[in-house]
Design an enzyme around this catalytic site. Structure first.
Site, PDB file in Angstrom:
ATOM      1  N   GLY A 147      53.075  38.220  37.149  1.00  0.00           N
ATOM      2  CA  GLY A 147      53.227  39.010  38.366  1.00  0.00           C
ATOM      3  C   GLY A 147      53.825  38.244  39.529  1.00  0.00           C
ATOM      4  O   GLY A 147      53.649  37.036  39.674  1.00  0.00           O
ATOM      5  N   ASP A 284      44.950  35.924  38.916  1.00  0.00           N
ATOM      6  CA  ASP A 284      44.477  36.192  40.277  1.00  0.00           C
ATOM      7  C   ASP A 284      42.997  36.590  40.310  1.00  0.00           C
ATOM      8  O   ASP A 284      42.477  36.948  41.368  1.00  0.00           O
ATOM      9  CB  ASP A 284      45.335  37.258  40.963  1.00  0.00           C
ATOM     10  CG  ASP A 284      45.283  38.613  40.282  1.00  0.00           C
ATOM     11  OD1 ASP A 284      44.487  38.787  39.331  1.00  0.00           O
ATOM     12  OD2 ASP A 284      46.042  39.515  40.692  1.00  0.00           O
ATOM     13  N   LYS A 427      43.960  40.932  45.082  1.00  0.00           N
ATOM     14  CA  LYS A 427      45.114  41.830  44.991  1.00  0.00           C
ATOM     15  C   LYS A 427      45.741  42.081  46.363  1.00  0.00           C
ATOM     16  O   LYS A 427      46.897  42.472  46.453  1.00  0.00           O
ATOM     17  CB  LYS A 427      44.692  43.184  44.402  1.00  0.00           C
ATOM     18  CG  LYS A 427      44.048  43.104  43.027  1.00  0.00           C
ATOM     19  CD  LYS A 427      45.027  42.657  41.973  1.00  0.00           C
ATOM     20  CE  LYS A 427      44.395  42.665  40.576  1.00  0.00           C
ATOM     21  NZ  LYS A 427      45.282  42.045  39.564  1.00  0.00           N
TER      22      LYS A 427
END
Length: 539
Positions: A147, A284, A427
């Site tokens: 990502g 993450d 996030k």
């Protein structure tokens, strides 16, 4: 034929189907199907012909992409890698065209049997073996690193964003594994699954870990072509990823780990080195550290009943209503995602009473089982159809899969209901504020809730659009506030925080359009609503 295609193509993705058999009969004449018994069987034949034509058109376009790219000056995947990627894409595209409505029959959904989701306390009660290093020697840590940080206003891989004391997600991961290797005199390697978006930047950064006690491997997930929603053909003109092709490609979700890991040769290499399990998680998720109790549980199973797949789940709160959950379906443990739920049952799916747990995406998976299922082409995962509108207004479709969806393909799969502390994803900048605060202390790359916090739950933090991008967020805090006694924080509008601010209870700060609120240095806000205009001027 383009009129036919644009009318019908949407049905696999749930975007609508031809309105009646009359429309189909108009178009059947050129196909050479001849007379058939009923309008519905004629429709079925028509749709089958259309599917075949769409697949043939897709094959032709993919071959064209390969041929025009030979000798292309742009940096792109070698042709053999692209061919392998296209093989996987064509299988997904074929299944997409076959799809008919939701992939689950709601009436067949059952709660999982009690013994199929074990409480973490029971796993922990088994204790640890005398020689922990023997277990660790058989483990590989895999981080999903495909990502970008665009949603937080950053360029490049998300894993390179600083999250704590100038440490990035990747720094913390390396520190955690190095600490394990030093403490137990073992050799747990780190594997990063990169995407074509993150691979180059990640590899440059990896040089800084050369002298750390961690072996780091990388492999790339596949690169699939985005599909024009109207024509169901690729929008790419060649294999390049620059210029007009910048938006033409995408990494197809973390479910791609299975074929990509296998095709890279790394899976076979790790098996030959005596590795047995991988622990997979999102890079993450700062709560996803190696848990020695779960690892010992895996390693202590009798050989004939070895658990091939463990999914860590945790109790659902109202903030987690969209997270995937575990169900029993056709006698197998299965992951149910919100995208698979018929519209009439979405509220039921979101209910905290019926579906009490959700998937953290922390997974423990047998390497030999992945190899077996790949070689037998027996990995069964539902397709996630992800429609997107690009900046230029073009509507495209991405076909993806989720790593946890493969749980039903593995033998003796289990869920383990872990503490919420093992799910700490970052996030948004609201999440970032929590992990940067004094709510957490850091030791060897691992974050743990401060002992000074009276409640085990984290505060609910909602920062407004002025805080969305990391750089802007950082500019609004002279220092991160004391949040040990905070329950809820909402901030909206042009708001800044001075040094050594303390927030307690429920705090709501709202600067209306055109107003600005500066929270002064040393301020203590407890159960307060602040609104209007408050400026602190230097003098």
């Amino acid at each position: 034929m383009s009129r036919v295609r644009s009318q019908w193509v949407s049905s696999p993705a749930g975007f609508g189907t031809p309105s009646g058999c009359g429309f189909a009969s108009e178009l059947l004449a050129p196909t050479g199907l001849g007379a058939v018994a009923t309008p519905c069987s004629r429709m079925a034949q028509f749709q089958e012909v259309m599917r075949q034509q769409l697949e043939a058109s897709m094959d032709k376009e993919l071959e064209k992409l390969l041929s025009v790219t030979e000798g292309h000056p742009d940096r792109c995947s070698p042709l053999q890698v692209a061919r392998k990627d296209f093989e996987g894409f064509k299988k997904l595209f074929h299944r997409f065209l076959q799809a008919k409505g939701p992939s689950v029959d709601w009436a067949k959904i059952h709660r999982p049997p009690e013994d199929s989701i074990q409480p973490y306390e029971r796993i922990k009660a088994r204790g640890l073996p005398d020689n922990v290093s023997d277990c660790l020697d058989k483990l590989v840590v895999v981080k999903l690193n495909g990502g970008l940080g665009t949603s937080m206003g950053c360029k490049g891989p998300k894993s390179l964003i600083s999250v704590r004391n100038e440490n990035t997600f990747l720094d913390l991961t390396v520190q955690q594994i190095e600490h394990l290797n030093k403490t137990y005199n073992t050799d747990v390697p780190l594997v990063l699954m990169n995407s074509f978006n993150t691979d180059e930047d990640t590899k440059k950064i990896l040089q800084k870990y050369t002298h750390h006690r961690v072996k780091i491997h990388t492999f790339n997930q596949s690169r699939y072509p985005r599909i024009n929603k109207e024509s169901l053909l690729p929008m790419a003109t060649d294999l390049g990823t620059m210029g007009e092709n910048a938006d033409a490609w995408y990494p197809p979700g973390h479910g791609d780990i299975y074929p990509s890991f296998y095709n890279s040769g790394l899976l076979e290499q790790l098996i030959s080195e005596g590795k047995e399990y991988i622990f997979v998680s999102n890079i993450d998720n700062l709560g996803a550290t190696v848990d020695l109790y779960i690892l010992h549980f895996l390693m202590s199973q009798p050989n004939g009943k070895r658990c091939e797949f463990i999914m860590e789940v945790t109790d659902k709160t109202r903030a987690d209503v969209k997270g995937g959950t575990l169900i029993q379906y056709d006698g197998k443990l299965r992951l149910l995602e919100i995208a698979q739920v018929p519209k009439a049952h979405v509220d039921e799916f979101k209910s905290v009473t019926k579906f009490k747990i959700f998937n953290t995406n922390n997974l423990w998976i047998s390497l030999s089982a992945i190899k077996r299922l790949q070689e037998q082409s027996a990995m069964d995962m539902e397709i996630i159809v992800n429609p997107k509108t690009l900046d230029g207004g073009l509507n495209v479709v991405q076909l993806e899969t989720a790593v946890g969806a493969a749980i039903k393909s593995f033998d003796n799969a289990l869920g383990i209901n872990v503490p919420r502390s093992r799910f700490l994803p970052v996030k948004t900048t609201s999440d970032l504020l929590l992990v940067m605060s004094n709510l957490y202390s850091m030791d060897a790359g691992s974050l743990t809730m401060s002992e000074k916090r009276e409640f085990p739950t984290t505060p609910h933090v909602k920062l407004g659009s002025s805080f969305t991008k990391v750089q802007e967020y950082l500019s609004r805090f002279e220092s991160i506030p004391d949040m040990l006694e905070l329950d809820h924080l909402t901030v909206s509008g042009d708001v800044t925080f001075g040094k050594n601010v303390s927030l307690k209870g429920t705090v709501i700060i709202i600067a209306n359009h055109g107003d600005r609120i500066d929270i002064p240095a040393g301020a203590m806000l407890e159960n307060k609503i602040v609104s209007g205009n408050l400026r602190i001027l230097d003098h």
